[in-house]
Design an enzyme around this catalytic site. Structure first.
Site, PDB file in Angstrom:
ATOM      1  CE1 TYR A 275      40.934  43.805  50.213  1.00 60.45           C
ATOM      2  CE2 TYR A 275      39.178  44.816  51.501  1.00 60.45           C
ATOM      3  CZ  TYR A 275      40.478  44.337  51.410  1.00 60.45           C
ATOM      4  OH  TYR A 275      41.294  44.381  52.495  1.00 60.45           O
ATOM      5  CG  PHE A 332      38.613  37.623  56.614  1.00 61.70           C
ATOM      6  CD1 PHE A 332      38.338  36.265  56.654  1.00 61.70           C
ATOM      7  CD2 PHE A 332      37.901  38.412  55.706  1.00 61.70           C
ATOM      8  CE1 PHE A 332      37.370  35.706  55.813  1.00 61.70           C
ATOM      9  CE2 PHE A 332      36.937  37.852  54.858  1.00 61.70           C
ATOM     10  CZ  PHE A 332      36.669  36.500  54.914  1.00 61.70           C
ATOM     11  CD  GLU A 333      43.332  41.712  52.292  1.00 61.52           C
ATOM     12  OE1 GLU A 333      44.285  41.093  51.816  1.00 61.52           O
ATOM     13  OE2 GLU A 333      43.157  42.927  52.150  1.00 61.52           O
ATOM     14  CB  ILE A 334      37.657  36.488  50.237  1.00 63.61           C
ATOM     15  CG1 ILE A 334      37.711  35.552  51.456  1.00 63.61           C
ATOM     16  CG2 ILE A 334      37.501  35.680  48.940  1.00 63.61           C
ATOM     17  CD1 ILE A 334      36.445  34.731  51.660  1.00 63.61           C
ATOM     18  CG  HIS A 369      45.043  45.682  50.898  1.00 61.31           C
ATOM     19  ND1 HIS A 369      45.116  44.366  51.286  1.00 61.31           N
ATOM     20  CD2 HIS A 369      46.199  45.940  50.249  1.00 61.31           C
ATOM     21  CE1 HIS A 369      46.262  43.850  50.868  1.00 61.31           C
ATOM     22  NE2 HIS A 369      46.943  44.786  50.251  1.00 61.31           N
TER      23      HIS A 369
END
Ligand SMILES: Nc1nc2c(ncn2[C@@H]2O[C@H](COP(=O)(O)OP(=O)(O)OP(=O)(O)O)[C@@H](O)[C@H]2O)c(=O)[nH]1
Ligand SMILES: *[C@@H]1O[C@H](CO)[C@@H](O)[C@H](O)[C@H]1NC(C)=O
Ligand SMILES: *[C@@H]1O[C@H](CO)[C@@H](O)[C@H](O)[C@H]1NC(C)=O
Ligand SMILES: [Mg+2]
Length: 446
Positions: A275, A332-334, A369
């Site tokens: 994450y 925004f997340e990768i 998350h």
């Protein structure tokens, strides 16, 4: 009299020559324009409709196969930055990780390549993903343009679009023309975008009315709640997403302010990250009053899921008794999709969903998350991407350190960087991980 007639005669000839020249020019340039247009048609017009469709007939259903690759391309020659050779394929030239090491900073070998042409080196099993409405088309177009210009035009990763309604032709046409990789469009099944049967509708309605009265942002919205629940528990389980291991979430109307020199998906894969984030902050308490109680119940029921080296210090100032409201901003997340699909994450989501707070309060996917990442992952599995400069209204992440900003050709104002301000939790992330803060952070604290 004679002189006047002559002049008129000359004028007629001049006009005739001019007209002929103009005609010649226009007809020739038309010919050129047609040729050029044919040359740049994406993937050859004939394959476009195919690539706009999901791999199976619809968006739902059982698609276990990976999306079909686009057939070999008739693209104009692209200059490949390796040694100026001309390559005609869209896929990267063969090159493995050893041959093309990740260059993460200007000091690393092969950092200094021109950012033109298709990036050499391996590709990860990854996709961009955007949840959007048809009416978001121009705002998501802006985001795509930014992501493509700063990164993906050299990497050509796929892009999955998800919607609770069918995407219309305009949305597909505009987005597929902007994305350099394959595009896929999925319709979310009703069960993933509605009230579960155990929710008391009357109670949920009262909450919305009460929140509306207190002017809590999105407090009276049903669709916003479906969106938060979907992003918390369902996007990674859509048939189209099962084809990938990593995702990068992109929302409408975001900005990227710096070049992205390296492949962030590769950083995730090669350093074992699950994450990642660029901005963090305190959540609006009114929307998550009982989220921590539900979390504590989960921790008690599932101690086996709590990571040994977790980030409780990021989430709580009293060793887990209460939540300090810190979360990673999830627009925004990768991240790693296999982690979200794992038993620990699914058990957490299902436990929260049973408690009903997506509807009896207004739990956001960001705290969900974040708490999951903080408790179910080891510290070393969460990454802060300082190099990815980002804006989503109203916060900016602009990399700290002038050297970085110049090397990455950033166009953000460093004064707007939110990282070290009082309402950001990023400083806490650095502290609990024992990471040194970048040089110059003290000057950006307010
Ligand atoms: N298909 C669909 N997508 C939605 C809906 N509501 C929100 N989204 C998407 O869900 C994501 C989050 O919604 P936003 O409206 O951006 O929520 P936010 O980021 O909290 O608030 P903003 O400050 O308005 O951006 C975006 O990608 C939206 O396009 C909806 O009803 N249907
Ligand atoms: C990509 O990841 C998905 C999910 O883990 C997996 O099912 C698929 O086989 C992978 N594809 C490739 C080409 O490795
Ligand atoms: C966390 O690290 C410990 C060892 O430090 C290891 O045993 C455990 O499997 C790791 N947990 C996760 C979720 O990666
Ligand atoms: Mg948004």
């Amino acid at each position: 009299m004679m002189a006047g007639g002559n002049a008129r005669y000359v004028r007629y000839i001049a006009i005739a020559i001019f007209t002929l020249a103009l005609f010649y020019f226009v007809s020739n340039s038309k010919y050129d324009a047609a040729a050029i247009r044919a040359g740049i048609t994406k993937a050859g017009g004939s394959t476009q409709t195919e690539t706009q469709q999901p791999p199976t007939d619809g968006s739902s259903g059982d698609t276990k196969q990976p999306p079909q690759q686009k057939p070999p391309q008739q693209k104009p020659p692209v200059k490949n930055n390796k040694d100026g050779e001309i390559s005609t394929t869209k896929k990267p030239p063969a090159g493995d990780a050893k041959e093309y090491p990740l260059a993460l900073s200007p000091e690393d070998p092969k950092w200094d390549v021109d950012l033109v042409g298709i990036a050499p080196g391996p590709r990860m099993n990854a996709t961009f993903v955007s949840l959007a409405r048809n009416s978001d088309v121009w705002d998501i177009a802006r985001s795509i343009r930014q992501v493509e210009d700063r990164f993906n035009r050299r990497y050509n990763y796929d892009w999955v679009f998800l919607n609770d309604k069918p995407f219309d032709a305009t949305f597909k046409k505009v987005t597929s023309s902007l994305v350099s990789g394959n595009t896929y469009y999925g319709e979310i099944p009703k069960e993933h975008w509605s009230f579960p049967e155990w929710i008391d509708q009357e109670k949920a309605k009262k909450v919305r009315e009460d929140m509306a009265e207190r002017n809590i942002i999105y407090g009276d919205s049903i669709s916003y709640r479906h969106m938060c629940r979907f992003e918390s528990g369902f996007f990674f389980r859509q048939p189209l997403m099962l084809n990938y291991e990593y995702y990068w979430r992109v929302e409408p109307s975001i900005e990227l302010y710096c070049d992205i020199h390296y492949d962030p998906f590769r950083v995730m894969a090669e350093t074992g990250k699950k994450y990642s984030f660029v901005l963090s902050l305190y959540e609006y308490v009114e929307t998550i009053k009982t989220l921590w109680d539900s979390t504590k119940k989960f921790m008690k029921n599932h101690p086996e899921h709590i990571a040994e080296d977790n980030s409780m210090g990021f989430l709580s100032d009293d060793n887990g008794d209460s939540y300090n409201h810190c979360h990673f901003w999830s627009n925004f997340e990768i991240g790693n999709l296999d982690w979200l699909r794992s038993k620990p994450y699914m058990d957490y989501f299902e436990s929260l969903d049973q408690d009903g707070g997506f509807f009896y309060e207004r739990w956001g996917d960001a705290p969900v998350h974040s708490i999951a990442a903080g408790l179910l992952l080891n510290k070393s599995e969460i990454h802060f991407f300082n190099d990815i400069a980002y804006w989503h209204v109203p916060f900016t992440h602009c990399p700290t350190g002038e050297k970085t900003r110049l090397a990455l050709q950033c166009h953000c104002n460093p004064k707007e960087n939110f990282d070290w301000k009082g309402y950001s939790c990023t400083s806490r992330f650095f502290d609990i991980n024992g990471i040194a803060k970048p040089e110059g952070y003290e000057n950006q604290q307010d």
